[in-house]
Design an enzyme around this catalytic site. Sequence first.
Site, mmCIF file in Angstrom:
data_model
loop_
_atom_site.group_PDB
_atom_site.id
_atom_site.type_symbol
_atom_site.label_atom_id
_atom_site.label_comp_id
_atom_site.label_asym_id
_atom_site.label_seq_id
_atom_site.Cartn_x
_atom_site.Cartn_y
_atom_site.Cartn_z
ATOM 1 N N TRP A 10 3.129 51.785 -34.206
ATOM 2 C CA TRP A 10 2.667 51.819 -35.605
ATOM 3 C C TRP A 10 3.302 50.736 -36.478
ATOM 4 O O TRP A 10 3.393 50.886 -37.682
ATOM 5 C CB TRP A 10 2.910 53.197 -36.234
ATOM 6 C CG TRP A 10 2.288 54.313 -35.483
ATOM 7 C CD1 TRP A 10 0.982 54.690 -35.495
ATOM 8 C CD2 TRP A 10 2.946 55.222 -34.584
ATOM 9 N NE1 TRP A 10 0.786 55.770 -34.679
ATOM 10 C CE2 TRP A 10 1.981 56.113 -34.101
ATOM 11 C CE3 TRP A 10 4.262 55.353 -34.156
ATOM 12 C CZ2 TRP A 10 2.278 57.140 -33.204
ATOM 13 C CZ3 TRP A 10 4.563 56.370 -33.257
ATOM 14 C CH2 TRP A 10 3.581 57.246 -32.798
ATOM 15 N N HIS A 11 3.724 49.646 -35.869
ATOM 16 C CA HIS A 11 4.344 48.560 -36.638
ATOM 17 C C HIS A 11 3.361 47.413 -36.831
ATOM 18 O O HIS A 11 3.716 46.248 -36.724
ATOM 19 C CB HIS A 11 5.617 48.064 -35.933
ATOM 20 C CG HIS A 11 6.707 49.087 -35.883
ATOM 21 N ND1 HIS A 11 7.903 48.885 -35.227
ATOM 22 C CD2 HIS A 11 6.789 50.338 -36.428
ATOM 23 C CE1 HIS A 11 8.663 49.962 -35.352
ATOM 24 N NE2 HIS A 11 8.005 50.858 -36.077
ATOM 25 N N TYR A 12 2.110 47.728 -37.131
ATOM 26 C CA TYR A 12 1.116 46.678 -37.269
ATOM 27 C C TYR A 12 1.275 45.948 -38.598
ATOM 28 O O TYR A 12 1.770 46.486 -39.583
ATOM 29 C CB TYR A 12 -0.310 47.211 -37.121
ATOM 30 C CG TYR A 12 -0.536 48.635 -37.531
ATOM 31 C CD1 TYR A 12 -0.542 49.649 -36.575
ATOM 32 C CD2 TYR A 12 -0.718 48.976 -38.863
ATOM 33 C CE1 TYR A 12 -0.737 50.968 -36.951
ATOM 34 C CE2 TYR A 12 -0.911 50.292 -39.240
ATOM 35 C CZ TYR A 12 -0.918 51.284 -38.271
ATOM 36 O OH TYR A 12 -1.094 52.583 -38.643
#
Length: 575
Positions: A510-512
Site C-alpha cells: 500500500w505504498h503507492y
Amino acid sequence: MGWLQVQFICAFLAGSIFFNALSYSGKAPNYSFVKEATSAPPILSYDYIVIGGGSCGCPLAATLSQGARVLLLERGCSPYTNPEKIDMKNYVNSLSDMTPSSFAQQFISKDGVLNARAKVLGGGSVLNAGFYSRASSSYIRDAGWNESLAKNSYEWVEKKVVFEPPMLQWQSAVRDGLLEVGVLPNNGYSFDHLNGTKVGGSIFDKEGHRHTAADLLEYADPRRISVYLHATVHKILFRFNEEKKRPQAYGVIFKDSFGNKHRAFLSMKAKNEIILSAGAIGSPQLLMLSGIGPASHLQAHGIKVVLDQPLVGQGMADNPMNVLMVPSPVPVEVSLIQTVGITKSGSFIETASALSIGHSWPERLQGIFDFVSNQTSEHSMFPQEIMNSIADTIVSLVNPTLKGGVILEKIMGPKSTGHLELLTTDPNDNPSVTFNYFKDPEDLKMCVEGMKTIIDVINSKAFSRFRYKTMPIQTLINLMLQLHVNLRPKHASAAFSLEQYCIDTVLTIWHYHGGCQSGKVVDHNYKVIGVEALRVIDGSTFYGSPGTNPQATVMMLGRYMGEKIIQKRFHQGRK
C-alpha cells in the site's frame, strides 16, 4: 505437509497481509466543525478548498486554518462515529466491508494484485499497520524541502499521534535475528531512517488504540475550518485568466450522500487556492476528470480538455512486498510492524504476528474478489482456474486458529513504474492502475536479496524458538506457492528460484505513489504547472516511497506545506 499448516498459512495471509489491524482511541475528539455534506449549503465560499481528508489533507487543512478560512472535503466517513466497528476485534469485518460506510475501497491492479484505497477521514492512517518512521536526510534534500522546517513538521505530528511500541517476544526475536545475520548496527528506538536494525514509532498507543491523521485536526482553528464528510468532488472548475493566459481554478462541484450537488468557490482574493490531496489514486484521477491530463485520453471519455498534460497518471509505482509465513510451536503476541531491518541491498525487513481472524472472513474475502471483479470486469484478464483456486482456498478456511507470524520485505524505490487511466467518468469508480512490479531488473535483484535475509533470520539462533525444526525453509516456500495470493500466473520454477518466487507471489504494501510527480505535473511548490490557483500536495507527487513507511512523511508534508503557504500569505498581506 499437514493440512493444519496449510490452514495456518492461508488464514494468516488473509488476516495479516491483505489487511492490517484496526483499532482506535476510545476517547474520540469532539469536532464541532465536522459535518455531513448533506448539511452543506448549495453554495459555499472559502479561502482554501482542500480535496481529500487523508494522511496529508488533515494536517494541511488544520495548519491552513491558523491563518485562513478552509473547507476540507472528504468522500468517506468519520472513523470516530462507530466504536464497535473500529474496535480491534472487528478489524477484518471493517476492512472487508463493502457498504457505503466502509473505510476501504478495494481494487485489483492490472498486475493482478489485490489492493485497497482509503475512504475515510484520516485516510490510509486508519487502515495501515501503524509503523512510523521519517524519510532519510538524502530523500529530504532531494525533494528540495527545508530540513529545519521538515524536522519541526515531523515533531508537530509526533506530539499528537506517535508512541513507542512495547516490543514483546516475537518482535524482539526478529530484531535479534536481523542483528545476528548482519543487518547492523543496532539503532535502538528511533524515528530516523538509519541503515541497520531499529524499532520505529507506532500510531498505536500502549492500550493498542490507533491514532490517525484525523486526530491532527485537533490543531485546527474551529472558527476557520469546515469539514464535510461523504462529500465526493466530481470536478474542479476553471476559468481563463486573461492576464496570465492560462486556466485558473476557482471552485469545485461536489455531491453529498443523497446525490445533491453543491458548489464551493474560492473567495475573491488572488492568493486563494484549491489544493488536491486525494492520494496517489484519487489526485491524478480527479485532475483527469476535471480536464487536466492526456488530451486524447480525456477526449475519448468525452471530457473537455482544460490543459493537455500527458504526464498526469504517469510514474505510478507501488513498492512490491513478498513474504514468508512462519508457524510457531509456541504462543506469540499479537503485534503489527515495530521492528525493521534496513539492509544495504535496498530492502526493508519487517514482521507481524498472531493476528486473529473471524469465522465470516473466508466468505468476506471471496466477496471482495467477486465485488471488484464484477465492477471492473478484470476477472476476464485472468485464467478461470486461478479464480477457482482462490475460491477453494478461501472457502476452506473455517474459524482458523493462528499461531505464528509473517516476515516480509519491501524494496526501496521502486524503479519500476506504470500508469493510471480512467475507466469511467464517475469519481466513485476506481481507475485502471498498472504498477509494473519488477519490470526493472534492479527491483527484482533487491527482492531476492531481501528474501535471502528473511531466510537467514528464520534460520538464526535468535529466532529458533519460534519455528518448527521439522519444517525447513523449502516447506515454507512450497506452502506459500500453493496459495494463489494474487491473480498472477504461477510457475513451477518459483519453488527453486527466488526471482520467480518474487514475481509470482508479489503483494502490495500500500505504498503507492506517483501520477502527479514534482517537476512534471507540479512544480517545487506543488503548484500544477500551467494552471493558476491549483496545487497537488500528497504522495502522488513522489518519485519514490520515503523510508520504511510513507505515512510519517505524508503527514509531515501536509504540515510543512501548510506552514509555507500561510507564511507566504501573511508576508504578501503585509506588503
